[in-house]
Scaffold this motif. Structure first.
Motif, PDB file in Angstrom:
ATOM      1  N   HIS A  66      36.179  51.832  31.117  1.00 24.65           N
ATOM      2  CA  HIS A  66      34.883  52.427  31.439  1.00 24.65           C
ATOM      3  C   HIS A  66      34.923  52.999  32.852  1.00 24.65           C
ATOM      4  O   HIS A  66      35.767  52.630  33.669  1.00 24.65           O
ATOM      5  N   THR A  67      33.999  53.884  33.120  1.00 21.35           N
ATOM      6  CA  THR A  67      33.902  54.433  34.474  1.00 21.35           C
ATOM      7  C   THR A  67      33.525  53.325  35.450  1.00 21.35           C
ATOM      8  O   THR A  67      32.598  52.552  35.205  1.00 21.35           O
ATOM      9  N   LEU A  68      34.262  53.240  36.566  1.00 25.68           N
ATOM     10  CA  LEU A  68      34.036  52.219  37.573  1.00 25.68           C
ATOM     11  C   LEU A  68      33.857  52.851  38.937  1.00 25.68           C
ATOM     12  O   LEU A  68      34.284  53.992  39.163  1.00 25.68           O
ATOM     13  N   THR A  69      33.259  52.099  39.847  1.00 21.55           N
ATOM     14  CA  THR A  69      33.285  52.488  41.257  1.00 21.55           C
ATOM     15  C   THR A  69      34.409  51.716  41.943  1.00 21.55           C
ATOM     16  O   THR A  69      34.965  50.757  41.387  1.00 21.55           O
ATOM     17  N   ASP A  70      34.720  52.127  43.159  1.00 20.26           N
ATOM     18  CA  ASP A  70      35.746  51.397  43.905  1.00 20.26           C
ATOM     19  C   ASP A  70      35.311  49.959  44.176  1.00 20.26           C
ATOM     20  O   ASP A  70      36.142  49.043  44.214  1.00 20.26           O
ATOM     21  N   LEU A  71      33.987  49.713  44.335  1.00 24.72           N
ATOM     22  CA  LEU A  71      33.504  48.349  44.529  1.00 24.72           C
ATOM     23  C   LEU A  71      33.685  47.518  43.260  1.00 24.72           C
ATOM     24  O   LEU A  71      34.047  46.332  43.323  1.00 24.72           O
ATOM     25  N   ASP A  72      33.436  48.131  42.101  1.00 26.07           N
ATOM     26  CA  ASP A  72      33.650  47.434  40.834  1.00 26.07           C
ATOM     27  C   ASP A  72      35.112  47.022  40.680  1.00 26.07           C
ATOM     28  O   ASP A  72      35.412  45.878  40.311  1.00 26.07           O
ATOM     29  N   LEU A  73      36.018  47.944  40.949  1.00 27.38           N
ATOM     30  CA  LEU A  73      37.436  47.641  40.785  1.00 27.38           C
ATOM     31  C   LEU A  73      37.883  46.597  41.805  1.00 27.38           C
ATOM     32  O   LEU A  73      38.710  45.728  41.493  1.00 27.38           O
ATOM     33  N   TRP A  74      37.337  46.662  42.997  1.00 23.71           N
ATOM     34  CA  TRP A  74      37.646  45.655  44.026  1.00 23.71           C
ATOM     35  C   TRP A  74      37.296  44.262  43.506  1.00 23.71           C
ATOM     36  O   TRP A  74      38.090  43.327  43.632  1.00 23.71           O
ATOM     37  N   ARG A  75      36.103  44.123  42.906  1.00 25.08           N
ATOM     38  CA  ARG A  75      35.693  42.828  42.379  1.00 25.08           C
ATOM     39  C   ARG A  75      36.638  42.378  41.268  1.00 25.08           C
ATOM     40  O   ARG A  75      37.095  41.227  41.254  1.00 25.08           O
ATOM     41  N   GLU A  76      36.940  43.261  40.340  1.00 22.97           N
ATOM     42  CA  GLU A  76      37.790  42.875  39.210  1.00 22.97           C
ATOM     43  C   GLU A  76      39.197  42.507  39.669  1.00 22.97           C
ATOM     44  O   GLU A  76      39.795  41.538  39.180  1.00 22.97           O
ATOM     45  N   VAL A  77      39.737  43.271  40.600  1.00 20.47           N
ATOM     46  CA  VAL A  77      41.082  42.984  41.113  1.00 20.47           C
ATOM     47  C   VAL A  77      41.073  41.657  41.879  1.00 20.47           C
ATOM     48  O   VAL A  77      42.000  40.847  41.756  1.00 20.47           O
ATOM     49  N   ALA A  78      40.012  41.422  42.663  1.00 19.73           N
ATOM     50  CA  ALA A  78      39.931  40.171  43.425  1.00 19.73           C
ATOM     51  C   ALA A  78      39.902  38.968  42.488  1.00 19.73           C
ATOM     52  O   ALA A  78      40.592  37.961  42.721  1.00 19.73           O
ATOM     53  N   GLU A  79      39.124  39.046  41.419  1.00 21.58           N
ATOM     54  CA  GLU A  79      39.064  37.937  40.475  1.00 21.58           C
ATOM     55  C   GLU A  79      40.409  37.734  39.788  1.00 21.58           C
ATOM     56  O   GLU A  79      40.860  36.594  39.588  1.00 21.58           O
ATOM     57  N   ILE A  98      33.728  57.093  42.551  1.00 19.36           N
ATOM     58  CA  ILE A  98      33.733  56.959  41.104  1.00 19.36           C
ATOM     59  C   ILE A  98      35.162  57.134  40.597  1.00 19.36           C
ATOM     60  O   ILE A  98      35.849  58.102  40.947  1.00 19.36           O
ATOM     61  N   LEU A  99      35.594  56.190  39.773  1.00 18.41           N
ATOM     62  CA  LEU A  99      36.937  56.230  39.204  1.00 18.41           C
ATOM     63  C   LEU A  99      36.850  56.464  37.700  1.00 18.41           C
ATOM     64  O   LEU A  99      36.115  55.760  36.998  1.00 18.41           O
ATOM     65  N   THR A 100      37.571  57.420  37.219  1.00 17.12           N
ATOM     66  CA  THR A 100      37.642  57.634  35.779  1.00 17.12           C
ATOM     67  C   THR A 100      38.494  56.528  35.161  1.00 17.12           C
ATOM     68  O   THR A 100      39.278  55.864  35.855  1.00 17.12           O
ATOM     69  N   PRO A 101      38.364  56.318  33.847  1.00 22.09           N
ATOM     70  CA  PRO A 101      39.237  55.322  33.205  1.00 22.09           C
ATOM     71  C   PRO A 101      40.712  55.598  33.451  1.00 22.09           C
ATOM     72  O   PRO A 101      41.496  54.652  33.632  1.00 22.09           O
ATOM     73  N   GLU A 102      41.093  56.869  33.480  1.00 26.83           N
ATOM     74  CA  GLU A 102      42.501  57.199  33.707  1.00 26.83           C
ATOM     75  C   GLU A 102      42.945  56.788  35.106  1.00 26.83           C
ATOM     76  O   GLU A 102      44.044  56.247  35.298  1.00 26.83           O
ATOM     77  N   GLN A 103      42.078  56.995  36.096  1.00 24.47           N
ATOM     78  CA  GLN A 103      42.413  56.614  37.470  1.00 24.47           C
ATOM     79  C   GLN A 103      42.495  55.099  37.620  1.00 24.47           C
ATOM     80  O   GLN A 103      43.411  54.573  38.254  1.00 24.47           O
ATOM     81  N   ALA A 104      41.511  54.397  37.045  1.00 27.83           N
ATOM     82  CA  ALA A 104      41.519  52.936  37.136  1.00 27.83           C
ATOM     83  C   ALA A 104      42.738  52.356  36.432  1.00 27.83           C
ATOM     84  O   ALA A 104      43.395  51.436  36.939  1.00 27.83           O
ATOM     85  N   HIS A 105      43.063  52.889  35.256  1.00 24.07           N
ATOM     86  CA  HIS A 105      44.243  52.418  34.523  1.00 24.07           C
ATOM     87  C   HIS A 105      45.511  52.622  35.345  1.00 24.07           C
ATOM     88  O   HIS A 105      46.390  51.748  35.382  1.00 24.07           O
TER      89      HIS A 105
END
Length: 658
Positions: A80-93, A34-41
């Motif tokens: 928003h709160t993301l998982t590492d899989l969510d961020l992987w998808r967004e970064v890949a796109e 689980i990634l907080t918005p601050e971590q994802a940013h």
């Protein structure tokens, strides 16, 4: 082929097509981070800073405004709160939208570790032919779809939806979207193919694979539950092309047939176990000279690229005069601030991140052009190369296709321009002008653990003629068809050899007759497949062909429809019901009536622009008429297809057309 009005038809239960299968939830055994918005940013900000500092192609195929908007979308998602899989998808796109085949994400150490300890791969190999997902091999599980079968859905998701979703993450150069389908099925850069690579990022890790499939030309489908296999087991599955992560020294085969020679090179990768490419090829080319070979077929269809030294070695034996393969490389930056602390790459880090500024010339727009120096392995292709006294001086034909990228495409471009090679097959991926590549920096995002590949240089091909954003264009287009796939015919090679390829028959001669079989089409509303028993009477109509179709929709419903097909006088256009399509392939076959006709045009589907492709294949007593469509930037998908034979229509109890 007229679009069948979908409102007229339902799916008869007697056809055996399965109802929708509930989508399975993501694996519960993978401990998503689980990634907080601050971590994802923070991860996104680091990636943005690295791309803007280093990437020489960040604004090559889209404007700064468009790129800033894409970054803005990432910022909104990461609020928003993301998982590492969510961020992987967004970064890949996001990375795929840069349109650089060397720019893509790699999963984190945690995700890789899960894959190493859990079987997650689809237990079969496939490829896309005429917009259909066709099985190439399987691992032998009970009920597995056999070779040649078509996959209709996976884990409750219809194949068109899977292709549309996962295509968003597929990296390719420029506007070479013909590469999308090949990368979904085969990608030596990632864990086997882009479907297996990105499935967890979009849908979660699968606990099992529920596959709906059917044989081509049949009414019924079958659904089977299969167990996932490991990546190692997946790489062992049979595949007709290049082996996974092959190397140059074991990817070269050749044959001599009288005055014609055949040389196949499936990869230029020559850095894991390097050999002297010039010496490695020397024996073959000396044998051509001593045996007076007049025609050489160079088969690069399975070659994605690799090392420049192999391309240069081929140039020594195939180009007519001494040459410079590449223009000096361009770098956007040669100093990177604190970014190297987040970056891995091969080679000496001091030479990589602290190169002497005297080794570069500053361009008028502020870039850095490396001054080629003898002895620098990164500069070899930018220095004058001598051709070999054993160089081939006969007729050169190069086989190409959408699997080509990077070095393979640049090689085909050089051979076309400087050696007047004839290119046979389909247009390539990659960039004829030259890709953004050089050293690939692997940037680690500290919070998610995801890694991002960032090329540091623009490798420019030393040619005068190219289309920006494109690979190389085939001189003789030969499209892979289901008819040839099922018959095991290599039509590209046959065309190159001028073997078993007769002039095409007239359209009315090839298509006229009484036909029976079925129409298989994709519903415009929901992408579900509808299969209808069909008969057709095709007759000569002043040189054109008039089709009278009869469709059996259920036990008591019969529907009739007509089509009119014709070719322009110069045979460069196919006209179907008044719509014109550009003919890209029109050849005969073994029998007098055999033919392959491929034509392309534009149109609309559900009020959206599409590219349309029509494929006609007559083989003996069988005829297939297929229509494929693709929205810009997406892969072709089958829209409708007739599979017909010359059997008596009465056998299917379908009334003849009036």
């Amino acid at each position: 082929m007229r679009r069948i009005p979908t409102l007229l038809f339902t799916i008869p239960l007697s056809l055996g097509l399965c109802t929708a299968i509930p989508a399975f939830s993501a694996s519960t055994s993978y401990p998503a981070k689980i990634l907080t918005p601050e971590q994802a940013h923070a991860d996104i900000d680091l990636m943005r800073r690295a791309l803007e500092t280093i990437h020489p192609g960040l604004y090559r195929y889209r404007t700064r405004i468009e790129t800033d908007a894409a970054f803005g979308r990432l910022d909104r998602v990461s609020a928003h709160t993301l998982t590492d899989l969510d961020l992987w998808r967004e970064v890949a796109e996001f990375l795929a939208s840069i349109h650089c085949d060397h720019t893509k994400p790699e999963p984190s150490v945690a995700i890789d570790a899960y894959r190493e300890s859990h079987a997650t791969h689809l237990p079969l190999r496939f490829k896309f032919v005429e917009g259909r997902m066709i099985v190439v091999s399987n691992d032998g599980q009970a009920g597995a779809p056999p070779v040649g079968a078509e996959i209709l859905s996976i884990n409750g998701r219809l194949v068109p939806r899977i292709v549309t979703d996962l295509s968003k993450a597929v990296a390719y150069d420029g506007s070479t979207d013909q590469a999308i389908a090949t990368k979904l099925a085969e990608d030596g850069d990632l864990t086997g193919d882009d479907l297996n690579e990105y499935w967890p990022a979009f849908y979660g890790f699968p606990e099992r694979w529920t596959v709906e499939w059917k044989r081509i030309g049949t009414l019924q489908s079958t659904t089977v539950i299969l167990q996932p296999i490991s990546f190692a087991e997946w790489t062992a599955l049979p595949w007709p092309g290049d082996r996974y992560r092959n190397e140059f020294y074991r990817a070269v085969t050749w044959q001599l047939h009288g005055t014609t020679a055949y040389l196949r090179i499936d990869t230029f990768v020559n850095y894991r176990n390097p050999v002297d490419a010039t010496l490695f090829l020397d024996g073959f080319f000396r044998s051509l000279k001593t045996t007076a070979v007049q025609n050489l077929i160079l088969d690069l269809r399975n070659n994605g690229g690799g090392s420049e030294d192999v391309s240069v070695a081929l140039g020594r034996y195939l180009l007519p005069a001494d040459f410079i393969w590449s223009k000096p490389v361009l770098l956007k930056a040669v100093r990177y601030g604190d970014l190297p602390s987040h970056i891995e790459s091969w080679g000496d880090r001091k030479n990589l991140f602290e190169e002497s500024l005297s080794d570069f010339r500053r361009t008028s727009d502020g870039w850095w052009e490396r001054i080629p120096q003898p002895g620098n392995e990164d500069d070899g292709s930018a220095l004058l190369q001598a051709v070999s006294p054993d160089r081939f001086q006969g007729r050169l034909t190069v086989l190409i296709g959408p699997r080509n990228g990077s070095g393979a495409t640049r090689t085909a471009a050089q051979l076309k321009e400087k050696a007047h090679a004839i290119l046979v097959g389909e247009d390539t991926g990659g960039s004829a002008e030259g890709p953004t590549a050089g050293h690939i920096f692997l940037l680690t995002l500290p919070n998610s653990g995801l890694k991002v590949r960032i090329p540091n240089a623009w490798n420019r091909t030393n040619i005068e003629h190219f289309m920006p954003g494109r690979g190389v264009t085939a001189d003789n287009v030969v499209v892979e068809t289901l008819a040839d796939e099922q018959a095991g015919i290599d039509q590209v090679l046959n065309i190159a050899k001028a073997a078993n390829v007769a002039p095409p028959p007239r359209l009315d001669q090839a298509l006229a007759g009484n036909w029976s079989g079925m129409l298989d089409y994709r519903d415009f509303g929901n992408d579900k497949r509808v299969v209808l028993p069909t008969s057709a009477v095709a007759s000569n109509d002043l040189g054109a062909v008039s089709f009278a179709f009869t469709y059996k929709d259920g036990p008591s419903k019969i529907v009739h429809d007509t089509d009119r097909w014709s070719l322009s006088t110069d045979e460069k256009s196919l006209i179907v019901n008044g719509d014109s399509y550009r003919v890209v392939e029109y050849v005969g076959g073994a029998a007098e009536s055999d033919m392959t006709l491929v034509a392309e045009g534009s149109g609309k589907e559900n009020d959206r622009d599409v590219i349309a492709r029509i494929v006609v294949a007559r083989r003996g007593g069988s005829l297939t008429l297929s229509r494929l469509t693709a929205r810009p930037g997406e892969a072709f998908l089958m829209r409708d297809a007739y599979a017909l034979t010359t059997e008596d229509t009465k056998e299917m109890n379908i009334p003849a057309s009036p």
